[in-house]
Every structure is written in structure tokens, then in C-alpha cells.
Design an enzyme around this catalytic site. Sequence first.
Site, PDB file in Angstrom:
ATOM      1  N   ASP A  67       0.824  -1.215   0.000  1.00  0.00           N
ATOM      2  CA  ASP A  67       0.000   0.000   0.000  1.00  0.00           C
ATOM      3  C   ASP A  67       0.852   1.256   0.000  1.00  0.00           C
ATOM      4  O   ASP A  67       2.076   1.190   0.142  1.00  0.00           O
ATOM      5  CB  ASP A  67      -0.966  -0.009   1.205  1.00  0.00           C
ATOM      6  CG  ASP A  67      -0.280  -0.380   2.526  1.00  0.00           C
ATOM      7  OD1 ASP A  67       0.959  -0.377   2.578  1.00  0.00           O
ATOM      8  OD2 ASP A  67      -0.994  -0.671   3.500  1.00  0.00           O
ATOM      9  N   ASN A 136      -7.690  -2.110  14.073  1.00  0.00           N
ATOM     10  CA  ASN A 136      -9.070  -2.417  13.677  1.00  0.00           C
ATOM     11  C   ASN A 136      -9.139  -3.648  12.780  1.00  0.00           C
ATOM     12  O   ASN A 136     -10.165  -3.908  12.161  1.00  0.00           O
ATOM     13  CB  ASN A 136      -9.704  -1.207  12.978  1.00  0.00           C
ATOM     14  CG  ASN A 136      -8.969  -0.817  11.697  1.00  0.00           C
ATOM     15  OD1 ASN A 136      -8.009  -1.486  11.306  1.00  0.00           O
ATOM     16  ND2 ASN A 136      -9.401   0.259  11.073  1.00  0.00           N
ATOM     17  N   HIS A 138      -7.343  -4.177  10.048  1.00  0.00           N
ATOM     18  CA  HIS A 138      -7.087  -3.974   8.617  1.00  0.00           C
ATOM     19  C   HIS A 138      -5.833  -4.717   8.171  1.00  0.00           C
ATOM     20  O   HIS A 138      -4.903  -4.924   8.936  1.00  0.00           O
ATOM     21  CB  HIS A 138      -7.056  -2.488   8.239  1.00  0.00           C
ATOM     22  CG  HIS A 138      -5.842  -1.705   8.611  1.00  0.00           C
ATOM     23  ND1 HIS A 138      -5.890  -0.352   8.878  1.00  0.00           N
ATOM     24  CD2 HIS A 138      -4.533  -2.031   8.750  1.00  0.00           C
ATOM     25  CE1 HIS A 138      -4.679   0.093   9.135  1.00  0.00           C
ATOM     26  NE2 HIS A 138      -3.832  -0.896   9.075  1.00  0.00           N
TER      27      HIS A 138
END
Length: 255
Positions: A67, A136, A138
Site C-alpha cells: 500500500d 481495527n 485492517h
Amino acid sequence: MRILICDGPRSIGESAAHVLGGALRRRRRPTLGIATGSSPLEIYGAFARGIEIEDLDLSRLRAFALDEYVGIADDHPERYANVVDREVTTKLGLDPANVSVPDGASSDPDTAAERYERQIEDAGGIDAQILGVGTNGHIGFNEPGSPHDSRTRVVSLTAETRAANARFFDDISHVPTHAVTQGVGTIMGARTIVMVAQGEAKAEAVRHIIDGEVSTRWPGSILQRHPDVTIVLDEAAGHLLEFAGQYRTDAGYPA
Ligand code: GLP
């Protein structure tokens, strides 16, 4: 899923490098999926010390980052292209031409994301993918709600992710609001996956990913459906697991 709870950062890096080395060594032109974040650094450190790289031709290694932030200054130290250059390409002595990071600076990031997905396909897919995990749940920047069949695309970052990553920026207002990330489906296409997580802040996400239902609420939980996943944890990240005792590498259980 194979789960290991290790007794410190060094053994996390070496255990993960061992699994990755095994997956890459079998390939003629190996492709490694690389992740930023603090936990994966231990893996690059292990490779840089020469752990598991015998029979692995690093000059032929192709690497794809997971990413990248959208709209971050080219010279910002937290731009993932710069992190990868510093922590992976330089440390492992890779040819920069063999290392790709999604283009977050493109004037047309959607098209750049599609192009990145095709680049991975053209390289024959990812042999071994390194993953960290967000608080969270991800993976990459696939935030809760990301579809299981998503591909590389532009996403918005949640307030929780921006707050968690604010430590790398002068001020939370400087944390980008968007990113380009390989999709959940892209990540699931890797032949071997190794996730690493350290610290109490990850314990709840790790519990949902390993012991919980597969759901888009905890994106990493999809890994339960992948045939070749290893998750390497420290005690703080793994202590909430129902069967933590079986995963401790010193427990005498088969890993
Ligand atoms: C960022 C990255 C993720 C990474 C996560 C956790 O949000 N995009 O790929 O898994 O950070 O990072 P750390 O290991 O530093 O907690």
C-alpha cells in the site's frame, strides 16, 4: 492457519523469515509481497542478517509493496516508497528496478491502482506475502467493510487508522486521508501469507482474526479461508487467544 507465539522481536522476525524463505526458495523468479509498519521490520532485519536466504537469489527477487498513502509529499519519510527504499531495498541490497510500490502521487490514482494490480498478475502473482495488522483488523489499508473480493484500489482511511499512524507525522491533520492498497482479494491470491503482530494494541484484532467469525468487520479474519497462512505474534498480541497455550513456541506442541 499456523499460529506461533514467540518470546521476542528477534524470534518473531526469524520465525517469519523461515516460513517466507521456504516459500520463496522453491521459485525461479520469486515474488515477495512486502508490508510497512513496525512489526515487519523484524523480518527484514532477519533477512539482512542472512537468516534463511541461502539458496535464495535476492538479485532475482521481485518485491511488491502492499500500500501507499495518497497525497503525501515525495520526500516525506513516511511515504511508503521511501520506507520501502530505506528498510527493504537498501537493507537487502535489492535492485530498485525489482521493487514496486503503488503510485500514490499519480494524477489518476484509480488507473494507477488498476495498473498495479496488472503488474502483480504479470509477475505471476505473489509467492509469499508479509502482512502486518491494524488495531481495527485492517490488512494493507483494507479497512473494516472492505469487500472480500476487492482488488488494488483507492480507499479512505478510518479515523482509527489515522490516529494510530499519527505518531509518524507532526500532527494528525498531516496524516493522509486516502491510500492505494492491494485489495483483500489481491492479498488472498498470494500463495503463502505470513502475518506478524506485536503489542497489546493488536490483541483484540488478533483474537477476532483467529478465533472470530470470518467477516468484513475484521478484514484479516478472511485469512482463515486461505490454505497457507502463518501468524507470528508476541505474547502481548496473542494472549487473548483461546488456545494461546498451544501456540507458544516453547510449549512443546507441534507448531
Ligand atoms: C499501516 C499499514 C499496514 C500495517 C499497519 C500496522 O496502517 N498500512 O499495512 O499493518 O500500519 O502497523 P504497525 O506494525 O506499525 O502497527
